[in-house]
Design an enzyme around this catalytic site. Structure first.
Site, PDB file in Angstrom:
ATOM      1  CD  GLU A  52      -1.322  -2.367   2.084  1.00  0.00           C
ATOM      2  OE1 GLU A  52      -2.122  -3.031   2.760  1.00  0.00           O
ATOM      3  OE2 GLU A  52      -0.097  -2.615   2.024  1.00  0.00           O
ATOM      4  CB  SER A 168      18.316 -40.571  -9.629  1.00  0.00           C
ATOM      5  OG  SER A 168      19.355 -39.775  -9.086  1.00  0.00           O
ATOM      6  CG  ASP A 200      21.718 -38.381  -5.299  1.00  0.00           C
ATOM      7  OD1 ASP A 200      22.120 -39.462  -5.795  1.00  0.00           O
ATOM      8  OD2 ASP A 200      20.517 -38.151  -5.053  1.00  0.00           O
ATOM      9  NE  ARG A 207      22.136 -26.428 -10.450  1.00  0.00           N
ATOM     10  CZ  ARG A 207      21.936 -27.208  -9.385  1.00  0.00           C
ATOM     11  NH1 ARG A 207      22.353 -26.831  -8.188  1.00  0.00           N
ATOM     12  NH2 ARG A 207      21.302 -28.357  -9.498  1.00  0.00           N
TER      13      ARG A 207
END
Length: 368
Positions: A52, A168, A200, A207
């Site tokens: 506002e 994966s 992993d 990114r």
């Protein structure tokens, strides 16, 4: 243009703050005088001008007698910024059109009451569904003081998140992965288990060009995260929390020295107490978490009643494999009608893939 048209413009303005306003809400405002838009604003960053006041500051002419369209009820208390109700009245705004009523106990209808008591005409509920959807995170956080958790995973059409070999990358295509990074920017934290780190060695950063990295939270009961992992090696650049049950200072010190925050939490069933973790995250104003865990952590979060939304990226592939990982493992539900259910489900095509997402029904978690 009518009230709904102007409110849609306010919603568009509000979306410009995505990723930056946490733990504050997303809010947009449009000022209209005699059919002309004379000012627009949005809450751009936590601690910055509210929508506002931003709209009033951008005015191209005197706002006296104008109509203000705002996606969320104007605040009426002193917080990081002064109350917007005072700014509205001081500017002699004639009419205020509100999308969502603010569930914050410090507001909760009082902003509307104050404006009406000062002679301002107020209408509420214009595009309420859309305005409420914009602030799912804020509404959940302000009511519970816990993060709004989005469980996200990518799987094949036969429900596999990896091949039987553990490979994966990549289940989904570039467009789906681009959307994931937009959500890493949108949500304040990202949560994974130590199993994901060991398998992993992920970075868990955003990114997206111009994006903001989420706070990385690793659920690591026995503090097995390698000091050589990318998570630890980049902890000085990207805020990182290791949630553990480990108390020994000699075990935690190397991680602290590397720039990690190590939180020692109570155990529940031999693992980090997840509700306690959510309470602590909420206490440091982490209002939302993107859960990118493996099947075990996903089940534990779901079983504890901590997941509010599910995002399933589905690739038109079939991997098979009796031992191949699935997105939600653990003990599982005992019968089909006892499983978690989603409501308000949408399906979005993303290249060759699909994103299926919806809210977790709140009546599925029993006494949790």
């Amino acid at each position: 243009m009518n009230d709904s048209d102007y409110m849609r413009l306010a919603l568009e303005a509000a979306s410009r703050g995505i990723g930056w306003t946490s733990p504050n809400p997303l809010v947009g405002a449009v000022l209209v005088k005699e059919g002309r838009i004379i000012g627009q604003g949005w809450h751009a960053r936590c601690g910055g001008l509210h929508a506002e006041r931003h709209a009033l500051k951008s005015c191209t002419e005197d706002p006296a007698g104008a109509t203000l369209y705002v996606t969320l009820e104007p605040c009426c208390h002193q917080g990081r910024q002064p109350p917007c109700t005072e700014a509205i009245c001081s500017a002699a705004i004639r009419r205020v059109v509100v999308g969502s009523v603010d569930p914050n106990p410090l507001v909760a209808g009082r902003g509307v009451e104050i404006l009406r008591s000062r002679g301002v005409e107020v209408e509420t509920g214009v595009l309420r569904v859309e305005c409420d959807a914009l602030n799912r995170v804020f509404f959940h956080y302000i009511r519970t003081r816990r993060p709004y958790v989005v469980m996200k995973y990518a799987m094949t059409l036969d429900g596999k998140i990896a091949a039987y070999t553990g490979a994966s990358r990549w289940i989904t295509g570039e467009e789906a992965r681009r959307r994931v990074h937009q959500d890493r920017h949108r949500y304040r934290g990202i949560l994974a288990g130590v199993g994901t780190v060991l398998a992993d060695d992920p970075l868990l950063t955003c990114r997206m060009e111009g994006g903001r990295d989420p706070v990385r939270i690793i659920c690591d009961t026995q503090l097995r995260t390698p000091l050589t992992s990318r998570i630890v090696r980049t902890a000085g650049e990207t805020e990182t929390i290791l949630a553990t049950c480990e108390k020994a200072a000699e075990r935690t010190a190397p991680y602290t020295a590397a720039g990690c925050r190590v939180w020692t939490l109570p155990a529940r069933d031999g693992h980090v107490d997840l509700p306690a973790l959510m309470d602590r995250l909420g206490a440091v104003e982490i209002d939302s978490v993107l859960l990118e865990g493996g099947g075990t952590l996903n089940w534990s979060m779901l079983e504890a009643g901590l997941v509010r939304r599910v995002q399933a990226y589905i690739a038109p592939k079939l991997l098979g494999g009796g031992d191949a990982k699935s997105p939600v493992e653990g003990q599982g539900a005992a019968a089909p009608d006892l499983g978690a259910r989603l409501r308000d489900v949408t399906v979005t095509p993303l290249g060759e893939d699909f994103l299926l997402e919806g809210e977790v029904s709140e009546d599925v978690h029993g006494d949790h």
